[in-house]
Design a protein around this motif. Structure first.
Motif: not given
Ligand SMILES: Cc1cc2nc3c(=O)[nH]c(=O)nc-3n(C[C@H](O)[C@H](O)[C@H](O)COP(=O)(O)OP(=O)(O)OC[C@H]3O[C@@H](n4cnc5c(N)ncnc54)[C@H](O)[C@@H]3O)c2cc1C
Length: 398
Positions: A30-31, A33-34, A37, A85, A359-360, A362, A365-366, A369
């Motif tokens: 998770a740390e 992933a950003a 991505d 992720d 974007r800061t 998650p 992104r999810m 995804d």
């Protein structure tokens, strides 16, 4: 109480251990992933961690040193990994699911199978199948590949382009479908990275950006006769797709992945609702009826989808003879889960409000995804057609 104790789908110490390992890996992933991505980069370090944690032998037979996870156990592992992720979970999901499928099908030449299983255990070797192509679309539709296999002395020469080749940046071998022209038949080949193989970095999508699903190019790649895989399938007289098939069971790693992403979105939104106290309110937004209603909806989608997924997997594990008739349910578990995942992430963003677009955080992104789940097999229309065909067949028998 942690999430292991609260998860009603964990039934044993062994399953708890599998879940704990995935949770631990997910926290690390998770740390990272950003960044992956954002850059569309492949998370090589996640795969080092998976290898070190023994994850890559999850579904390898115990006889070769693997963990021989059941389908149910594989889903528990994959769902929790995806909380950290989604890209990494989907990518490694192709490997662990194919090892499960091969354990059932025994469709590789025995020597090659044993050699590969031992390498998966000792070195963390991984595998994926590359079947999608620009002009044939999803292999689940049964189209003829444009990639060709031409017979040559001692084997075949393969040429063509494969798209959506997940995991490609980290693979030293993969299986490839190709049209064998002189037989007018689709063959499957074990291809080792070497002369004639290259990767074109085409993967630049809105979601699942760190799966490394680039194009694989093959230019007269030699595959020895004994590493053509489809000719082994059914050698004992059992027809391919009947007794030795997994009937699509291993593909449930796909819905497990999207439910894992949705789970993380749900956790984020519920935590946010409990902590966010706007100055217009006396307490957190979690006290508001419309927020509670949305949390309730997320739970209802999640519990329904998980219940279907794990009950189908349990039945698949326990009742091998029932597998041939389970294809519609396996497909249904996938479409219910992927649609639930889309809905849950959407609700999570509505709960969090405008900052969910940032974007800061998650969530966006999810949101991107989970969208990919619609385009992994089996496709929704195909599942609907299977369910309809069975219902109509049953009606004819009444
Ligand atoms: C994140 C991700 C990872 C992937 N990883 C892999 C991988 O590792 N290996 C691999 O081989 N593939 C992989 N795929 C590819 C995947 O299996 C599909 O091939 C791909 O998503 C294209 O599917 P499609 O349905 O859009 O394509 P198409 O089949 O081209 O379909 C396009 C449209 O036409 C319709 N359509 C096409 N043919 C028919 C038909 N016969 N009947 C009815 N409708 C039809 C579809 O419903 C759709 O609306 C991956 C895909 C994604 C998204």
């Amino acid at each position: 109480m942690n999430s292991i104790h609260m998860d009603p789908f964990i039934r044993s110490e062994r399953e708890a251990d599998i879940a704990v390992r995935s949770d631990r890996l997910a926290m690390t992933f998770a740390e990272r992933a950003a960044e992956h991505d954002r850059d569309g980069s492949f998370p090589f370090e996640n795969f080092d961690d998976l290898r070190e944690a023994g994850y890559l032998k999850l579904t390898v037979p115990a006889g070769f040193g693997g963990e021989e996870a059941s389908l149910y156990e594989m889903l528990l592992a994959q769902e929790r990994l995806a909380k950290g992720d989604g890209s990494t979970a989907l990518a490694v999901g192709w490997h662990v699911s194919q090892m499960l499928q091969l354990r059932i099908k025994q469709s590789w030449p025995p020597k090659l199978y044993e050699e590969f299983c031992r390498r998966a255990v000792d070195e963390g070797a991984m595998i994926n199948q590359f079947a999608s192509e620009p002009s044939t679309g999803s292999p689940s539709r049964g189209g003829r590949p444009q990639t060709t296999a031409v017979r040559t002395e001692g084997g075949y020469l393969l040429s063509g382009r494969k798209t959506f080749s997940s995991l490609l940046p980290v693979l030293d071998q993969f299986t490839v479908t190709a049209y064998v022209e002189d037989e007018e038949k689709i063959g499957t080949f074990y291809v080792r990275r070497g002369p004639g193989i290259s990767m074109e970095e085409t993967w630049n999508t809105m979601g699942m950006r760190a799966t490394g699903s680039h194009d694989l190019l093959l230019a007269d790649v030699f595959v020895p006769e004994e590493e053509r895989l489809d000719q082994w399938e059914g050698n004992d007289g059992s027809a391919l797709g009947t007794s030795k098939s997994d009937h699509g069971g291993a593909l449930l790693h796909i819905p497990a992945c999207y439910l894992g992403i949705a789970w993380a979105a749900r956790d984020f939104a519920v935590r946010f609702a409990a902590e966010y106290r706007p100055s217009s309110l006396p307490g957190p937004i979690a006290d508001l009826p419309h927020i509670r209603h949305k949390i309730g909806e997320m739970e209802s989608e999640r519990i329904t989808a998980r219940t279907l997924l794990y009950s189908v997997a349990d039945r698949w594990d326990r009742l091998p003879d029932a597998r041939p008739s389970m294809k519609p349910e396996l497909g249904l578990a996938k479409t219910v889960a992927t649609n639930a995942a889309l809905r849950i992430v959407d609700l999570a963003m509505r709960i969090v409000g405008g900052s969910s677009l940032s974007r800061t955080l998650p969530l966006e992104r999810m949101y991107r995804d989970v969208r990919a789940g619609l385009h992994n097999p089996p496709m929704e229309d195909a599942v609907g057609a299977m369910l309809a065909q069975r219902a109509i067949g049953e009606a004819a028998d009444i």
